[in-house]
Design a protein around this motif. Structure first.
Motif, PDB file in Angstrom:
ATOM      1  N   ARG A  66       0.833  -1.206   0.000  1.00 30.96           N
ATOM      2  CA  ARG A  66       0.000   0.000   0.000  1.00 30.96           C
ATOM      3  C   ARG A  66       0.867   1.255   0.000  1.00 30.96           C
ATOM      4  NH1 ARG A  66      -4.595  -0.299   4.487  1.00 30.96           N
ATOM      5  NH2 ARG A  66      -5.130   1.662   3.437  1.00 30.96           N
ATOM      6  N   ALA A  67       1.971   1.203   0.732  1.00 35.56           N
ATOM      7  CA  ALA A  67       2.875   2.349   0.765  1.00 35.56           C
ATOM      8  C   ALA A  67       3.478   2.592  -0.613  1.00 35.56           C
ATOM      9  CB  ALA A  67       3.981   2.114   1.794  1.00 35.56           C
ATOM     10  N   VAL A  68       3.891   1.519  -1.272  1.00 36.98           N
ATOM     11  CA  VAL A  68       4.469   1.640  -2.611  1.00 36.98           C
ATOM     12  C   VAL A  68       3.437   2.217  -3.580  1.00 36.98           C
ATOM     13  CG1 VAL A  68       5.340   0.334  -4.594  1.00 36.98           C
ATOM     14  CG2 VAL A  68       6.198  -0.154  -2.295  1.00 36.98           C
ATOM     15  N   ALA A  69       2.188   1.769  -3.464  1.00 39.56           N
ATOM     16  CA  ALA A  69       1.132   2.265  -4.352  1.00 39.56           C
ATOM     17  C   ALA A  69       0.916   3.763  -4.165  1.00 39.56           C
ATOM     18  CB  ALA A  69      -0.162   1.502  -4.094  1.00 39.56           C
ATOM     19  N   ARG A  70       0.937   4.228  -2.908  1.00 44.63           N
ATOM     20  CA  ARG A  70       0.756   5.654  -2.634  1.00 44.63           C
ATOM     21  C   ARG A  70       1.903   6.475  -3.217  1.00 44.63           C
ATOM     22  NH1 ARG A  70      -2.921   7.161   1.424  1.00 44.63           N
ATOM     23  NH2 ARG A  70      -1.730   9.088   1.688  1.00 44.63           N
ATOM     24  N   LEU A  71       3.124   5.992  -3.027  1.00 42.81           N
ATOM     25  CA  LEU A  71       4.283   6.722  -3.530  1.00 42.81           C
ATOM     26  C   LEU A  71       4.316   6.722  -5.057  1.00 42.81           C
ATOM     27  CD1 LEU A  71       6.922   5.476  -0.958  1.00 42.81           C
ATOM     28  CD2 LEU A  71       6.058   7.804  -1.180  1.00 42.81           C
ATOM     29  N   LYS A  72       3.922   5.605  -5.657  1.00 41.32           N
ATOM     30  CA  LYS A  72       3.900   5.540  -7.114  1.00 41.32           C
ATOM     31  C   LYS A  72       2.867   6.508  -7.679  1.00 41.32           C
ATOM     32  CE  LYS A  72       3.830   2.270 -10.952  1.00 41.32           C
ATOM     33  NZ  LYS A  72       3.752   0.838 -11.332  1.00 41.32           N
ATOM     34  N   LYS A  73       1.716   6.604  -7.015  1.00 39.28           N
ATOM     35  CA  LYS A  73       0.677   7.542  -7.445  1.00 39.28           C
ATOM     36  C   LYS A  73       1.191   8.973  -7.376  1.00 39.28           C
ATOM     37  CE  LYS A  73      -4.041   9.056  -6.387  1.00 39.28           C
ATOM     38  NZ  LYS A  73      -5.213   8.867  -5.483  1.00 39.28           N
ATOM     39  N   GLU A  74       1.878   9.312  -6.275  1.00 35.19           N
ATOM     40  CA  GLU A  74       2.437  10.657  -6.124  1.00 35.19           C
ATOM     41  C   GLU A  74       3.486  10.922  -7.197  1.00 35.19           C
ATOM     42  OE1 GLU A  74       2.650  14.405  -4.436  1.00 35.19           O
ATOM     43  OE2 GLU A  74       1.321  12.797  -3.766  1.00 35.19           O
ATOM     44  N   ALA A  75       4.302   9.914  -7.498  1.00 37.15           N
ATOM     45  CA  ALA A  75       5.339  10.072  -8.514  1.00 37.15           C
ATOM     46  C   ALA A  75       4.729  10.312  -9.890  1.00 37.15           C
ATOM     47  CB  ALA A  75       6.235   8.837  -8.540  1.00 37.15           C
ATOM     48  N   LEU A  76       3.671   9.590 -10.222  1.00 29.69           N
ATOM     49  CA  LEU A  76       3.025   9.753 -11.525  1.00 29.69           C
ATOM     50  C   LEU A  76       2.475  11.167 -11.692  1.00 29.69           C
ATOM     51  CD1 LEU A  76       1.174   6.329 -11.884  1.00 29.69           C
ATOM     52  CD2 LEU A  76       3.160   7.131 -13.185  1.00 29.69           C
ATOM     53  N   ILE A  77       1.956  11.731 -10.610  1.00 28.87           N
ATOM     54  CA  ILE A  77       1.469  13.112 -10.656  1.00 28.87           C
ATOM     55  C   ILE A  77       2.626  14.064 -10.959  1.00 28.87           C
ATOM     56  CG2 ILE A  77       0.512  14.992  -9.264  1.00 28.87           C
ATOM     57  CD1 ILE A  77      -1.123  12.854  -7.771  1.00 28.87           C
TER      58      ILE A  77
END
Length: 236
Positions: A66-77
């Protein structure tokens, strides 16, 4: 900021010069480390050994899906940010051979952070230099805000000055998201940057004004050699 390793970070700490991440990025040398990871100079073997900055995140984060998913979402933005005074983020990746190694691939800017320069100039930097940087960085912040993207962690260590005297803003949104996620994952409060946080941000309110406050506090320190508030209750 001093990086304090713990039992969660064995994979991160085992990396060394010469290793290749994702069969592409060869680590050259460590550039710096802090509570949210280690930054390496690397060569992109798919792009004629072009220099890149690789920020390897703490393994405590990387092992949590879940942490990786949140960080990946932020990175994509943040991939949308293309400005001459913002350090470009190219990708968020996980090494397929080592799932506990996740990292950010960023533009490499050779220079010193504003934090480093303040060590050399403990009483503050010359007004003309700070004025030039303020103009460049304010344009970068305006660019991000126009895209509805907040930095959330503007401070001297997130500003780098290159050899030509140009200023760049780093870690747009990523550093604060990583800190918040680390707190949720480990149950430990991340090391904060209270001198640069507005009272509203401390109360959990996110807005453009928080970035403006942090930017102003950073410029104050650049000129005076210290942040505007070092003691007392910042929340009041």
């Amino acid at each position: 900021m001093t990086y304090a390793p713990d039992e969660h970070d064995q994979t991160l700490l085992s990396l060394s010069s010469g290793e290749v991440l994702s069969e592409r990025y060869q680590l050259v040398r460590e550039l710096g480390r802090g509570g949210m990871g280690v930054v390496w100079l690397a060569e992109d073997e798919h792009l004629d050994s072009r220099p890149m900055a690789i920020k390897v995140l703490p393994s405590a984060l990387c092992r949590n899906a879940r942490a990786v998913a949140r960080l990946k979402k932020e990175a994509l933005i943040n991939l949308e940010l293309t400005h001459p005074h913002i350090v470009r983020l190219f990708n968020f990746e996980q090494d397929p051979q080592r799932s506990a190694v996740a990292y950010l691939v960023m533009q490499y800017v050779q220079g010193k952070t504003l934090d480093d320069l303040l060590v050399e100039y403990p009483d503050g930097l010359p007004l003309e230099r700070v004025r030039e940087w303020a103009e460049q960085l304010s344009q970068a912040i305006d660019h991000a805000h126009a895209k509805q993207i907040l930095h959330r962690d503007i401070k001297p260590s997130n500003i780098i000055i290159d050899g030509d005297g140009n200023a760049y803003l780093m870690d747009f949104g990523i550093a604060r998201e990583a800190k918040d996620t680390m707190t949720r994952v480990t149950g430990r409060e991340s090391s904060g940057t209270l001198p640069y946080m507005s009272p509203q941000q401390l109360m959990g309110k996110n807005s453009r004004s928080n970035d403006i406050y942090s930017f102003a506090a950073t410029l104050y320190e650049a000129l005076c050699g210290r942040p505007p508030f070092e003691t007392g209750d910042i929340a009041t």
